[in-house]
Scaffold this active site. Structure first.
Site: not given
Length: 247
Positions: A30, A42, A153
């Site tokens: 991530h 994010h 992401c």
């Protein structure tokens, strides 16, 4: 931090850094932009899920992906129902994982040596002030609809760092993770060179070669279907517009 690992300490962070943390036993990572003061901006798919296809396959492929915390974070509150671009504390972003720094402007040799995608790029980063401006703007206005291959992401973080957007509709996004997955599939299934040898060693060499070439030509710093786009030109909430390139 070096060739073997991009792992860094929290004290080494500076605002504007592109950071990431591995999830699901290193199946994927991530990504986000460190905003300073222990905060990370994010992009998530929603309901605490940082990756996924949006189908029943998620139950099989990502069964151990992030789930809402039993007790909301005292700094961030309950973010389990948020989606899109969010701001979290570093602890919530890491979710118990280690901290890694995504590297920019690496050499071709270094890029190929880092066989795992989603850790570095040949593209150069813009100045931290520009990176933080894009991240903050997108926090307020969104980054379109999450898509595992075209708008995830890592794509968000790379755009914040470079302002580069893919300007064709048939290509994958800027994500090195997605490019690596597709490169691996191409190396196994699509390479015509696999018919030139039947030995295990030969097939392995051909597969590795195709994988490396596919990853290299798909990198944001090499591909030609990208252009710099001002963050103010992005369309909020309803996908990403690809208008005139920045000059």
């Amino acid at each position: 931090m070096g060739l073997l690992s991009n792992k860094i300490g929290r004290d080494d962070l500076t605002p504007g850094d592109h950071i990431y943390s591995w999830r699901n036993a290193y199946i994927y990572a991530h990504h986000g932009i460190y905003a300073g003061e222990g905060k990370v901006i994010h992009f998530t798919r929603g309901a605490g899920q940082e990756i996924g296809t949006g189908t029943a396959l998620d139950c099989i492929l990502f069964s151990s992906s992030r789930s809402p915390l039993d007790t909301p974070c005292p700094r961030c509150g309950d973010q389990s129902r948020l989606d899109g671009v969010i701001c979290s504390c570093l602890d919530c972003f890491l979710f118990g994982g280690d901290l890694y720094l995504f590297q920019y402007a690496v050499s071709p040799a270094f890029f190929l040596a880092k066989a795992r995608g989603g850790t570095c790029t040949l593209a150069a980063s813009d100045l931290p002030a520009d990176v933080l401006h894009r991240a903050s703007y997108l926090l307020q206005n969104g980054f379109g609809v999450y898509h595992i291959f075209k708008n995830n992401c890592e794509d968000f973080a790379i755009y914040c760092k470079t302002s580069l957007l893919v300007i064709t509709s048939i290509s994958v996004g800027r994500s090195g993770q997605a490019a690596s997955f597709l490169a691996a599939a191409s190396a196994i299934i699509s390479s015509p060179l696999r018919f030139l040898t039947t030995s295990f060693t030969g097939l392995t060499a051909v597969g590795c070669g195709m994988y490396c070439v596919s990853r290299f030509v798909s990198d944001i710093g090499i591909r030609r279907d990208v252009a710099k786009v001002y963050v103010e030109r992005l369309v909020s909430r309803s996908g990403i517009d690809v208008p005139e390139a920045a000059t």
